[in-house]
Design a protein around this motif. Structure first.
Motif, PDB file in Angstrom:
ATOM      1  N   GLU A  42       0.951  -1.331   0.009  1.00  0.00           N
ATOM      2  CA  GLU A  42      -0.001  -0.029   0.058  1.00  0.00           C
ATOM      3  C   GLU A  42       0.879   1.105  -0.091  1.00  0.00           C
ATOM      4  O   GLU A  42       0.459   2.465  -0.610  1.00  0.00           O
ATOM      5  N   THR A  43       1.998   1.192   0.861  1.00  0.00           N
ATOM      6  CA  THR A  43       2.729   2.409   0.847  1.00  0.00           C
ATOM      7  C   THR A  43       3.353   2.568  -0.640  1.00  0.00           C
ATOM      8  O   THR A  43       3.526   3.932  -0.903  1.00  0.00           O
ATOM      9  N   ARG A  44       3.961   1.630  -1.328  1.00  0.00           N
ATOM     10  CA  ARG A  44       4.699   1.764  -2.498  1.00  0.00           C
ATOM     11  C   ARG A  44       3.517   2.425  -3.496  1.00  0.00           C
ATOM     12  O   ARG A  44       3.946   3.074  -4.227  1.00  0.00           O
ATOM     13  N   ALA A  45       2.281   2.037  -3.349  1.00  0.00           N
ATOM     14  CA  ALA A  45       1.437   2.377  -4.407  1.00  0.00           C
ATOM     15  C   ALA A  45       0.790   4.159  -3.959  1.00  0.00           C
ATOM     16  O   ALA A  45       0.803   4.698  -5.006  1.00  0.00           O
ATOM     17  N   CYS A  46       0.752   4.262  -2.610  1.00  0.00           N
ATOM     18  CA  CYS A  46       0.515   5.401  -2.392  1.00  0.00           C
ATOM     19  C   CYS A  46       1.447   6.295  -2.613  1.00  0.00           C
ATOM     20  O   CYS A  46       1.183   7.645  -3.135  1.00  0.00           O
ATOM     21  N   LEU A  47       2.908   6.370  -2.606  1.00  0.00           N
ATOM     22  CA  LEU A  47       3.885   7.069  -2.666  1.00  0.00           C
ATOM     23  C   LEU A  47       4.423   6.964  -4.198  1.00  0.00           C
ATOM     24  O   LEU A  47       5.650   7.537  -4.471  1.00  0.00           O
ATOM     25  N   LYS A  48       3.988   6.279  -4.881  1.00  0.00           N
ATOM     26  CA  LYS A  48       4.678   6.165  -6.239  1.00  0.00           C
ATOM     27  C   LYS A  48       4.433   7.368  -7.228  1.00  0.00           C
ATOM     28  O   LYS A  48       3.720   8.073  -7.047  1.00  0.00           O
ATOM     29  N   ASN A  49       5.836   7.559  -7.733  1.00  0.00           N
ATOM     30  CA  ASN A  49       5.762   8.883  -8.458  1.00  0.00           C
ATOM     31  C   ASN A  49       5.687  10.385  -7.752  1.00  0.00           C
ATOM     32  O   ASN A  49       5.812  11.251  -8.028  1.00  0.00           O
ATOM     33  N   GLU A  50       5.928   9.938  -6.194  1.00  0.00           N
ATOM     34  CA  GLU A  50       6.093  11.091  -5.105  1.00  0.00           C
ATOM     35  C   GLU A  50       7.491  11.284  -4.911  1.00  0.00           C
ATOM     36  O   GLU A  50       8.270  10.541  -4.744  1.00  0.00           O
ATOM     37  N   LEU A  90      13.840   4.214  -4.972  1.00  0.00           N
ATOM     38  CA  LEU A  90      13.452   3.012  -5.312  1.00  0.00           C
ATOM     39  C   LEU A  90      11.768   2.973  -5.275  1.00  0.00           C
ATOM     40  O   LEU A  90      10.983   3.662  -4.777  1.00  0.00           O
ATOM     41  N   TYR A  91      11.317   1.982  -6.106  1.00  0.00           N
ATOM     42  CA  TYR A  91       9.752   1.705  -6.056  1.00  0.00           C
ATOM     43  C   TYR A  91       8.978   2.982  -6.516  1.00  0.00           C
ATOM     44  O   TYR A  91       8.048   3.148  -6.411  1.00  0.00           O
ATOM     45  N   GLY A  92       9.666   3.803  -7.511  1.00  0.00           N
ATOM     46  CA  GLY A  92       9.104   4.962  -8.064  1.00  0.00           C
ATOM     47  C   GLY A  92       9.035   6.238  -7.105  1.00  0.00           C
ATOM     48  O   GLY A  92       8.335   7.222  -7.391  1.00  0.00           O
ATOM     49  N   THR A  93       9.717   5.934  -5.984  1.00  0.00           N
ATOM     50  CA  THR A  93       9.418   7.180  -4.814  1.00  0.00           C
ATOM     51  C   THR A  93      10.971   7.823  -4.559  1.00  0.00           C
ATOM     52  O   THR A  93      11.807   7.166  -4.625  1.00  0.00           O
ATOM     53  N   SER A  94      11.111   9.014  -4.568  1.00  0.00           N
ATOM     54  CA  SER A  94      12.142   9.793  -4.298  1.00  0.00           C
ATOM     55  C   SER A  94      12.171  10.126  -2.799  1.00  0.00           C
ATOM     56  O   SER A  94      11.306  10.993  -2.360  1.00  0.00           O
ATOM     57  N   LEU A  95      13.020   9.846  -2.006  1.00  0.00           N
ATOM     58  CA  LEU A  95      12.894  10.094  -0.645  1.00  0.00           C
ATOM     59  C   LEU A  95      14.334  10.919  -0.189  1.00  0.00           C
ATOM     60  O   LEU A  95      15.427  10.194  -0.451  1.00  0.00           O
ATOM     61  N   GLU A  96      14.260  12.086   0.711  1.00  0.00           N
ATOM     62  CA  GLU A  96      15.244  12.699   0.753  1.00  0.00           C
ATOM     63  C   GLU A  96      15.377  13.362   2.294  1.00  0.00           C
ATOM     64  O   GLU A  96      14.338  13.830   2.472  1.00  0.00           O
ATOM     65  N   TRP A  97      16.271  13.182   3.005  1.00  0.00           N
ATOM     66  CA  TRP A  97      16.447  13.816   4.355  1.00  0.00           C
ATOM     67  C   TRP A  97      17.519  15.038   4.510  1.00  0.00           C
ATOM     68  O   TRP A  97      18.814  14.563   3.832  1.00  0.00           O
ATOM     69  N   TYR A  98      17.231  16.181   4.501  1.00  0.00           N
ATOM     70  CA  TYR A  98      18.406  17.065   4.646  1.00  0.00           C
ATOM     71  C   TYR A  98      18.485  17.583   6.123  1.00  0.00           C
ATOM     72  O   TYR A  98      17.695  18.142   6.727  1.00  0.00           O
ATOM     73  N   TRP A  99      19.678  17.433   6.559  1.00  0.00           N
ATOM     74  CA  TRP A  99      19.995  17.656   7.798  1.00  0.00           C
ATOM     75  C   TRP A  99      20.125  19.292   8.316  1.00  0.00           C
ATOM     76  O   TRP A  99      21.002  19.681   7.604  1.00  0.00           O
TER      77      TRP A  99
END
Length: 222
Positions: A42-50, A90-99
């Motif tokens: 569900e998470t991968r589907a919800c956040l795909k292309n995000e 991965l999985y169509g999602t781009s996730l970044e943490w900026y410290w």
């Protein structure tokens, strides 16, 4: 979600409940929504292309890792690094943490302005802001806590919120393709561990609560 709602059982033993996953999932009823523990699928589907950008200190990093784990299915909250930016694609999602530890060093304003000056199509879809008030356990005394809180209010009012407002207004006017920019602010929870010498948890939590109250009231103006 955490502030507006009610306990299903007013007489619940919170110590025992905190150790029971089923109890934790059902004992609190939010006012306007339902809890839902998203599966990996569900998470991968919800956040795909995000594209998701998290700005904050170690608490923001832990949020990044928790969200990453939802995508990978990993149940171990492994803290990868301490003070370095992190990225996951991965999985169509781009996730970044900026410290960034607090807003006084100017790093957050610089990062937000970088986004504002770039092509809207490359902007994050979701920006998560986490804390930015140097934690009271890092301060020497109450007067330093008060000073830091006032600095935080001033910088948020004069520097950060105008940029966030500009980002939202620019996204709304973008005509080439819809840009549904969302901005989420996560406050700080009360300190439950043993406070540093010379402190009481009441002092620490007072300033955390004042920080959260200010943000809640300010955000509601928008």
């Amino acid at each position: 979600m955490l502030n507006d709602g009610h306990w299903i059982d007013e007489n619940v033993n919170h110590t025992l409940c905190s150790k029971d996953e089923s109890c934790k999932a059902n004992v609190w009823k939010p006012k306007s929504c339902q809890w839902h523990a998203y599966t990996t699928k569900e998470t991968r589907a919800c956040l795909k292309n995000e594209k998701i950008l998290i700005l904050g200190d170690s608490r923001g990093r832990q949020g990044y890792i928790g969200l990453k784990n939802r995508l990978t299915g990993d149940k171990t909250l492994y803290d990868e690094v301490e003070h370095h930016d992190l990225k996951f694609n991965l999985y169509g999602t781009s996730l970044e943490w900026y410290w960034t530890v607090n807003i006084n060093d100017g790093k957050m304003a610089d990062r937000l302005n970088e986004i504002l000056d770039s092509d809207v199509e490359n902007w994050p879809d979701l920006i998560i802001l986490h804390s930015f008030l140097l934690h009271p356990t890092s301060h020497a005394n109450r007067s330093v806590c008060e000073f830091e809180l006032n600095n935080f209010k001033n910088d948020m009012t004069k520097k950060i919120f105008p940029i966030l407002k500009n980002l939202i207004e620019t996204a709304q006017k973008f005509t080439r393709a819809p840009k549904n920019l969302r901005i989420l602010y996560l406050g700080s929870e009360d300190v439950k561990r043993k406070p540093v010498p010379g402190y009481t948890s009441e002092v620490q939590n007072y300033y955390l609560q004042q920080h959260n109250i200010f943000m809640k009231e300010f955000i509601e103006q928008y």
